[in-house]
Design a protein around this motif. Structure first.
Motif, PDB file in Angstrom:
ATOM      1  N   ASP A  62     -40.687  23.425 -25.306  1.00  0.00           N
ATOM      2  CA  ASP A  62     -40.095  24.527 -24.487  1.00  0.00           C
ATOM      3  C   ASP A  62     -40.401  24.600 -23.234  1.00  0.00           C
ATOM      4  O   ASP A  62     -41.437  24.877 -22.731  1.00  0.00           O
ATOM      5  CB  ASP A  62     -40.557  25.714 -25.414  1.00  0.00           C
ATOM      6  N   ILE A  63     -39.373  24.454 -22.127  1.00  0.00           N
ATOM      7  CA  ILE A  63     -39.560  24.524 -20.878  1.00  0.00           C
ATOM      8  C   ILE A  63     -40.231  25.640 -20.438  1.00  0.00           C
ATOM      9  O   ILE A  63     -40.838  25.688 -19.454  1.00  0.00           O
ATOM     10  CB  ILE A  63     -38.290  23.901 -20.188  1.00  0.00           C
TER      11      ILE A  63
ATOM     12  N   ASN B 176     -24.803  28.052 -15.712  1.00  0.00           N
ATOM     13  CA  ASN B 176     -23.254  28.085 -15.412  1.00  0.00           C
ATOM     14  C   ASN B 176     -23.187  28.486 -14.129  1.00  0.00           C
ATOM     15  O   ASN B 176     -23.781  29.285 -13.410  1.00  0.00           O
ATOM     16  CB  ASN B 176     -22.681  28.730 -16.803  1.00  0.00           C
TER      17      ASN B 176
ATOM     18  N   GLY C 262     -26.818  32.745 -20.012  1.00  0.00           N
ATOM     19  CA  GLY C 262     -26.094  32.316 -21.127  1.00  0.00           C
ATOM     20  C   GLY C 262     -26.909  31.824 -22.285  1.00  0.00           C
ATOM     21  O   GLY C 262     -27.867  32.938 -22.367  1.00  0.00           O
ATOM     22  N   GLY C 263     -26.611  30.944 -22.946  1.00  0.00           N
ATOM     23  CA  GLY C 263     -27.280  30.569 -24.155  1.00  0.00           C
ATOM     24  C   GLY C 263     -28.416  29.635 -23.885  1.00  0.00           C
ATOM     25  O   GLY C 263     -28.515  29.145 -22.637  1.00  0.00           O
ATOM     26  N   GLY C 264     -28.731  28.901 -24.676  1.00  0.00           N
ATOM     27  CA  GLY C 264     -29.484  27.513 -24.581  1.00  0.00           C
ATOM     28  C   GLY C 264     -30.785  28.009 -23.919  1.00  0.00           C
ATOM     29  O   GLY C 264     -31.682  28.831 -23.871  1.00  0.00           O
ATOM     30  N   VAL C 265     -31.074  26.835 -22.969  1.00  0.00           N
ATOM     31  CA  VAL C 265     -32.400  26.844 -22.102  1.00  0.00           C
ATOM     32  C   VAL C 265     -31.983  27.918 -21.079  1.00  0.00           C
ATOM     33  O   VAL C 265     -32.913  28.809 -20.878  1.00  0.00           O
ATOM     34  CB  VAL C 265     -32.534  25.668 -21.495  1.00  0.00           C
ATOM     35  N   ASP C 266     -30.862  28.342 -20.430  1.00  0.00           N
ATOM     36  CA  ASP C 266     -30.696  29.314 -19.648  1.00  0.00           C
ATOM     37  C   ASP C 266     -31.015  30.758 -20.271  1.00  0.00           C
ATOM     38  O   ASP C 266     -31.832  31.514 -19.623  1.00  0.00           O
ATOM     39  CB  ASP C 266     -29.239  29.260 -19.262  1.00  0.00           C
TER      40      ASP C 266
ATOM     41  N   ASN D 296     -32.913  18.807 -20.516  1.00  0.00           N
ATOM     42  CA  ASN D 296     -31.755  17.635 -20.627  1.00  0.00           C
ATOM     43  C   ASN D 296     -30.362  18.496 -20.219  1.00  0.00           C
ATOM     44  O   ASN D 296     -29.768  18.632 -21.156  1.00  0.00           O
ATOM     45  CB  ASN D 296     -31.705  16.953 -22.183  1.00  0.00           C
TER      46      ASN D 296
ATOM     47  N   SER E 144     -26.920  19.468 -19.605  1.00  0.00           N
ATOM     48  CA  SER E 144     -25.436  19.364 -20.007  1.00  0.00           C
ATOM     49  C   SER E 144     -25.340  18.586 -21.517  1.00  0.00           C
ATOM     50  O   SER E 144     -24.316  18.619 -22.026  1.00  0.00           O
ATOM     51  CB  SER E 144     -24.642  18.337 -19.287  1.00  0.00           C
ATOM     52  N   THR E 145     -26.589  18.608 -22.033  1.00  0.00           N
ATOM     53  CA  THR E 145     -26.585  17.945 -23.378  1.00  0.00           C
ATOM     54  C   THR E 145     -26.536  18.968 -24.620  1.00  0.00           C
ATOM     55  O   THR E 145     -26.355  18.498 -25.725  1.00  0.00           O
ATOM     56  CB  THR E 145     -27.873  17.034 -23.704  1.00  0.00           C
ATOM     57  N   GLY E 146     -26.255  20.117 -24.261  1.00  0.00           N
ATOM     58  CA  GLY E 146     -26.259  21.204 -25.301  1.00  0.00           C
ATOM     59  C   GLY E 146     -24.716  21.855 -25.590  1.00  0.00           C
ATOM     60  O   GLY E 146     -23.897  20.851 -25.734  1.00  0.00           O
ATOM     61  N   VAL E 147     -24.525  22.945 -25.095  1.00  0.00           N
ATOM     62  CA  VAL E 147     -23.250  23.621 -25.099  1.00  0.00           C
ATOM     63  C   VAL E 147     -22.185  22.805 -24.391  1.00  0.00           C
ATOM     64  O   VAL E 147     -21.082  22.637 -24.665  1.00  0.00           O
ATOM     65  CB  VAL E 147     -23.535  24.982 -24.598  1.00  0.00           C
ATOM     66  N   TYR E 148     -22.614  22.245 -23.080  1.00  0.00           N
ATOM     67  CA  TYR E 148     -21.634  21.281 -22.410  1.00  0.00           C
ATOM     68  C   TYR E 148     -21.529  19.679 -23.002  1.00  0.00           C
ATOM     69  O   TYR E 148     -20.724  19.024 -22.415  1.00  0.00           O
ATOM     70  CB  TYR E 148     -22.288  21.055 -21.008  1.00  0.00           C
TER      71      TYR E 148
END
Ligand code: AR6
Length: 175
Positions: A12-13, A26, A32-36, A121, A123-127
């Motif tokens: 976990d970063i 974004n 937003g979600g994910g790491v953000d 990483n 862009s490798t999730g939602v994007y």
């Protein structure tokens, strides 16, 4: 090239103790979600407050660019917010835009005296950017930056949330 260690770790970063951690944000900079989501949750409201100020000044952050804020309650000093490309097949400039995320984040880090930096990483999730392709772009962009421009960065950490990404980065870095 300056003496820079490039390493991979899984986790976990928001727990990582580098001077700067990079956020896969974004263009709105409003979270937003994910790491953000994880970074804003763990770092607290001071991060969003600075993002809002940047947004008021420059109207958000274009894809491939980066902005810097406090890291609030995180162990890091700074969060560098960069906006990865949405994957739409690979012929819409996605690799160049993704490479720009890494290069612009490193440049902003150096301008702020950062000696160690952790990347998720991007862009490798939602994007939806394919993980193998994204890992190759990330490593190549970081290595070329370190070879051509770096003076002050001593450590770059790729923080992979999942085992597949960790394995991909290890493979590429061991080549
Ligand atoms: N630490 C490290 N990596 C993480 C963490 C974490 N705590 N949480 C998730 N990841 P994503 P994107 C990984 O979707 O694809 C947001 O809503 C995750 O497994 O966070 O660039 C933004 O606001 C994946 O490998 O970012 C944007 O709207 C990687 O981080 C949009 O998502 C990136 O996944 C950006 O999409």
């Amino acid at each position: 090239m300056a003496e820079t260690t490039v390493k991979v770790q899984q986790g976990d970063i928001t727990k990582v103790q580098t001077d700067a951690v990079v956020n896969a944000a974004n263009s709105s900079l409003l979270g937003g979600g994910g790491v953000d989501g994880a970074i804003h949750r763990a770092g607290g409201p001071a991060i969003l407050e600075e993002c809002r100020q940047i947004r008021a000044r420059q109207g958000g952050c274009p894809t491939g660019e980066a902005v810097i804020t406090t890291a609030g309650n995180l162990p890091a000093k700074y969060v560098i917010h960069t906006v990865g490309p949405v994957w739409s097949g690979g012929s819409k400039g996605e690799p160049e835009l993704l490479a720009n995320c890494y290069r612009n984040s490193l440049q902003l880090a150096e301008e702020n005296g950062v000696a160690s930096i952790a990347f998720p990483n991007i862009s490798t999730g939602v994007y939806g950017y394919p993980k193998d392709k994204a890992a190759k772009v990330a490593v190549a962009a970081v290595q070329s930056y370190l070879t051509e421009q770096n003076i002050g960065i001593k450590e770059v950490v790729f923080v992979c949330f999942d085992a597949e990404n960790r394995r991909l980065y290890e493979e590429i870095l061991n080549e």
